[in-house]
Write a protein that holds these residues in place. Sequence first.
Motif, PDB file in Angstrom:
ATOM      1  N   GLY A 272       0.775  -1.132  -0.024  1.00 25.18           N
ATOM      2  CA  GLY A 272      -0.019   0.064   0.044  1.00 25.18           C
ATOM      3  C   GLY A 272       0.857   1.386  -0.005  1.00 25.18           C
ATOM      4  O   GLY A 272       0.231   2.406   0.431  1.00 25.18           O
ATOM      5  N   TYR A 273       2.119   1.215  -0.337  1.00 28.29           N
ATOM      6  CA  TYR A 273       2.970   2.284  -0.503  1.00 28.29           C
ATOM      7  C   TYR A 273       2.712   3.332  -1.752  1.00 28.29           C
ATOM      8  O   TYR A 273       2.823   4.422  -1.737  1.00 28.29           O
ATOM      9  CB  TYR A 273       4.411   2.099  -0.176  1.00 28.29           C
ATOM     10  N   THR A 274       2.210   2.530  -2.676  1.00 21.72           N
ATOM     11  CA  THR A 274       1.733   3.279  -3.835  1.00 21.72           C
ATOM     12  C   THR A 274       0.788   2.475  -4.632  1.00 21.72           C
ATOM     13  O   THR A 274       0.659   1.403  -4.435  1.00 21.72           O
ATOM     14  CB  THR A 274       3.078   3.509  -4.724  1.00 21.72           C
ATOM     15  N   GLN A 275       0.175   3.147  -5.555  1.00 17.14           N
ATOM     16  CA  GLN A 275      -0.919   2.151  -6.262  1.00 17.14           C
ATOM     17  C   GLN A 275      -0.756   1.734  -7.706  1.00 17.14           C
ATOM     18  O   GLN A 275      -0.888   0.530  -8.240  1.00 17.14           O
ATOM     19  CB  GLN A 275      -2.272   3.032  -6.586  1.00 17.14           C
ATOM     20  N   ARG A 276       0.588   2.429  -8.239  1.00 20.03           N
ATOM     21  CA  ARG A 276       1.036   2.024  -9.607  1.00 20.03           C
ATOM     22  C   ARG A 276       2.361   1.164  -9.635  1.00 20.03           C
ATOM     23  O   ARG A 276       3.262   1.672  -9.339  1.00 20.03           O
ATOM     24  CB  ARG A 276       1.085   3.133 -10.299  1.00 20.03           C
ATOM     25  N   TYR A 277       2.266   0.031  -9.931  1.00 21.45           N
ATOM     26  CA  TYR A 277       3.447  -1.005 -10.075  1.00 21.45           C
ATOM     27  C   TYR A 277       4.421  -0.355 -11.104  1.00 21.45           C
ATOM     28  O   TYR A 277       5.689  -0.296 -10.872  1.00 21.45           O
ATOM     29  CB  TYR A 277       2.952  -2.342 -10.632  1.00 21.45           C
ATOM     30  N   ASP A 278       3.735   0.025 -12.166  1.00 23.85           N
ATOM     31  CA  ASP A 278       4.552   0.684 -13.264  1.00 23.85           C
ATOM     32  C   ASP A 278       5.400   1.945 -12.851  1.00 23.85           C
ATOM     33  O   ASP A 278       6.741   1.892 -13.139  1.00 23.85           O
ATOM     34  CB  ASP A 278       3.959   1.123 -14.612  1.00 23.85           C
ATOM     35  N   HIS A 279       4.752   2.744 -11.970  1.00 21.30           N
ATOM     36  CA  HIS A 279       5.428   4.068 -11.421  1.00 21.30           C
ATOM     37  C   HIS A 279       6.592   3.526 -10.496  1.00 21.30           C
ATOM     38  O   HIS A 279       7.622   4.082 -10.458  1.00 21.30           O
ATOM     39  CB  HIS A 279       4.491   4.966 -10.818  1.00 21.30           C
ATOM     40  N   ALA A 280       6.386   2.659  -9.644  1.00 19.10           N
ATOM     41  CA  ALA A 280       7.204   2.133  -8.699  1.00 19.10           C
ATOM     42  C   ALA A 280       8.410   1.440  -9.200  1.00 19.10           C
ATOM     43  O   ALA A 280       9.529   1.663  -8.909  1.00 19.10           O
ATOM     44  CB  ALA A 280       6.339   1.042  -7.506  1.00 19.10           C
ATOM     45  N   LEU A 281       8.145   0.846 -10.282  1.00 15.85           N
ATOM     46  CA  LEU A 281       9.129   0.126 -11.301  1.00 15.85           C
ATOM     47  C   LEU A 281      10.185   1.024 -11.818  1.00 15.85           C
ATOM     48  O   LEU A 281      11.380   0.926 -11.796  1.00 15.85           O
ATOM     49  CB  LEU A 281       8.720  -0.935 -12.193  1.00 15.85           C
ATOM     50  N   GLN A 282       9.656   2.399 -12.025  1.00 18.23           N
ATOM     51  CA  GLN A 282      10.465   3.353 -12.878  1.00 18.23           C
ATOM     52  C   GLN A 282      11.282   3.942 -11.862  1.00 18.23           C
ATOM     53  O   GLN A 282      12.619   4.103 -12.063  1.00 18.23           O
ATOM     54  CB  GLN A 282       9.640   4.360 -13.258  1.00 18.23           C
ATOM     55  N   VAL A 283      10.866   4.068 -10.580  1.00 16.54           N
ATOM     56  CA  VAL A 283      11.470   4.739  -9.523  1.00 16.54           C
ATOM     57  C   VAL A 283      12.854   3.870  -9.256  1.00 16.54           C
ATOM     58  O   VAL A 283      13.682   4.038  -8.909  1.00 16.54           O
ATOM     59  CB  VAL A 283      10.749   4.905  -8.176  1.00 16.54           C
ATOM     60  N   MET A 284      12.562   2.508  -8.876  1.00 18.63           N
ATOM     61  CA  MET A 284      13.636   1.505  -8.578  1.00 18.63           C
ATOM     62  C   MET A 284      14.568   1.434  -9.751  1.00 18.63           C
ATOM     63  O   MET A 284      15.664   1.170  -9.316  1.00 18.63           O
ATOM     64  CB  MET A 284      12.594   0.142  -8.276  1.00 18.63           C
ATOM     65  N   LYS A 285      14.318   1.461 -10.937  1.00 18.68           N
ATOM     66  CA  LYS A 285      15.245   1.439 -11.743  1.00 18.68           C
ATOM     67  C   LYS A 285      16.183   2.837 -12.013  1.00 18.68           C
ATOM     68  O   LYS A 285      17.114   2.609 -12.487  1.00 18.68           O
ATOM     69  CB  LYS A 285      14.647   0.864 -13.230  1.00 18.68           C
ATOM     70  N   ALA A 286      15.206   3.821 -11.792  1.00 20.22           N
ATOM     71  CA  ALA A 286      15.709   5.312 -12.082  1.00 20.22           C
ATOM     72  C   ALA A 286      16.984   5.491 -11.056  1.00 20.22           C
ATOM     73  O   ALA A 286      18.044   6.231 -10.989  1.00 20.22           O
ATOM     74  CB  ALA A 286      14.689   6.306 -12.273  1.00 20.22           C
ATOM     75  N   LEU A 287      16.462   5.439  -9.761  1.00 18.23           N
ATOM     76  CA  LEU A 287      17.221   5.668  -8.542  1.00 18.23           C
ATOM     77  C   LEU A 287      18.598   4.749  -8.271  1.00 18.23           C
ATOM     78  O   LEU A 287      18.317   3.424  -8.433  1.00 18.23           O
ATOM     79  CB  LEU A 287      16.504   5.984  -7.427  1.00 18.23           C
ATOM     80  N   PRO A 288      19.705   5.091  -8.050  1.00 17.81           N
ATOM     81  CA  PRO A 288      21.103   4.392  -8.067  1.00 17.81           C
ATOM     82  C   PRO A 288      21.131   4.009  -6.476  1.00 17.81           C
ATOM     83  O   PRO A 288      21.959   4.206  -5.742  1.00 17.81           O
ATOM     84  CB  PRO A 288      22.070   5.235  -8.300  1.00 17.81           C
ATOM     85  N   TYR A 289      20.017   3.284  -6.033  1.00 18.67           N
ATOM     86  CA  TYR A 289      20.006   2.639  -4.923  1.00 18.67           C
ATOM     87  C   TYR A 289      21.223   1.856  -4.369  1.00 18.67           C
ATOM     88  O   TYR A 289      21.580   1.792  -3.221  1.00 18.67           O
ATOM     89  CB  TYR A 289      18.812   1.891  -4.667  1.00 18.67           C
ATOM     90  N   GLY A 290      21.871   1.356  -5.270  1.00 20.94           N
ATOM     91  CA  GLY A 290      22.782   0.351  -4.955  1.00 20.94           C
ATOM     92  C   GLY A 290      24.335   0.960  -5.014  1.00 20.94           C
ATOM     93  O   GLY A 290      25.222   0.407  -4.533  1.00 20.94           O
ATOM     94  N   GLN A 291      24.201   2.358  -5.005  1.00 27.43           N
ATOM     95  CA  GLN A 291      25.373   2.819  -5.368  1.00 27.43           C
ATOM     96  C   GLN A 291      25.814   3.870  -3.959  1.00 27.43           C
ATOM     97  O   GLN A 291      26.813   4.670  -3.961  1.00 27.43           O
ATOM     98  CB  GLN A 291      25.441   4.104  -6.338  1.00 27.43           C
ATOM     99  N   TRP A 292      25.376   3.352  -3.012  1.00 27.36           N
ATOM    100  CA  TRP A 292      25.449   4.336  -1.765  1.00 27.36           C
ATOM    101  C   TRP A 292      26.842   4.341  -1.044  1.00 27.36           C
ATOM    102  O   TRP A 292      27.235   5.235  -0.306  1.00 27.36           O
ATOM    103  CB  TRP A 292      24.678   3.791  -0.565  1.00 27.36           C
TER     104      TRP A 292
END
Length: 340
Positions: A272-292
């Motif tokens: 329930g953090y967001t309604q749209r899977y496609d939008h969530a996936l865009q964020v996961m792929k766009a933000l460099p989470y693994g580069q901290w």
Amino acid sequence: MHTLYAGPFSRRRFLRGITLAGTAGLLGWHPGQAAAEPPPETTRIRLVRIPSICQAPQYVAEELLRSEGFTEVHFLQKEGTADIEAALASGEADLNGHFAAPLLLRLEVGDPIVILAGLHVGCFELFGTDRVQTIRDLKGKTVAVPTLDSSRYVFLASIAAYVGLDIRQDIQLVTHPGPESIRLLKEGKIDAYLGFPPEPQEMREQRIGHVVISSTVNRPWSQYFCCMLAGNREFVRTSPVATKRALRAILKAADFCASEPEQSAQFMVDQGYTQRYDHALQVMKALPYGQWREYSAEDTLRFYALRLHEVGMLKSTPQKLLAQGTDWRFFNELRKELKG
């Protein structure tokens, strides 16, 4: 028609995936490291939940926090980013991600907050009408923010200062909730709006305005952490083992968001953090989470402190704020433990 779900969500499959990614060495960490540590001083951890999916790692970390010994994992529902610093300062929340610049403002006024780690680069995007093509074009223009104590306001102040503008003198600010601001931008009644996920995804889809700058890809913003992890000072002082374990869980979750974007996006929708899977996936792929591991937390704070100092929003020197309001010992240890 938009895709809301990639397929039926299996919590068991998700947990198996995140456990494998986190404990089988895929993310450079092995369970023996935590087992060799003392148990956490407290088994309760309290974080904040706001309508922003860029903070995905701390939400995805819920089960990892349990594996670190926290039997009570609470997410406090709040309205916006300004509520994060208030919750940390009051002790209502123990630990949370938050944008670097407003944390510096809270340190200067003496709030009992300590900055502990960097989490991810980027997420803010400045959208403008055709009247705004560059940051300098904001001079004399009307820009909307939710409130004057929000992260968006402070980020706007920072980017304006970078090109010699003072947000309080050179820009006409109006306050509106996010959906209202987006509508006004679409109608051309304001000139710019700073959005954070999932707003930029929605605005691009609806072709509302255009991106003036993205803190994910445009320098210098893309060279510094956006969101950092901070804790209540008393919690960190009295519960150092719990602090390190909580940080480890969230940083491992950041790696998981980077390596398994589909599973992470599905989790965000299912919970329930967001309604749209496609939008969530865009964020996961766009933000460099693994580069901290690759960015400097100290340089980030120094950069934003200088920008805010230039426009008189901070009086203290970066050195003073770093000395009184940071504790990098856990971050430095985890960088070695969680080798990418």
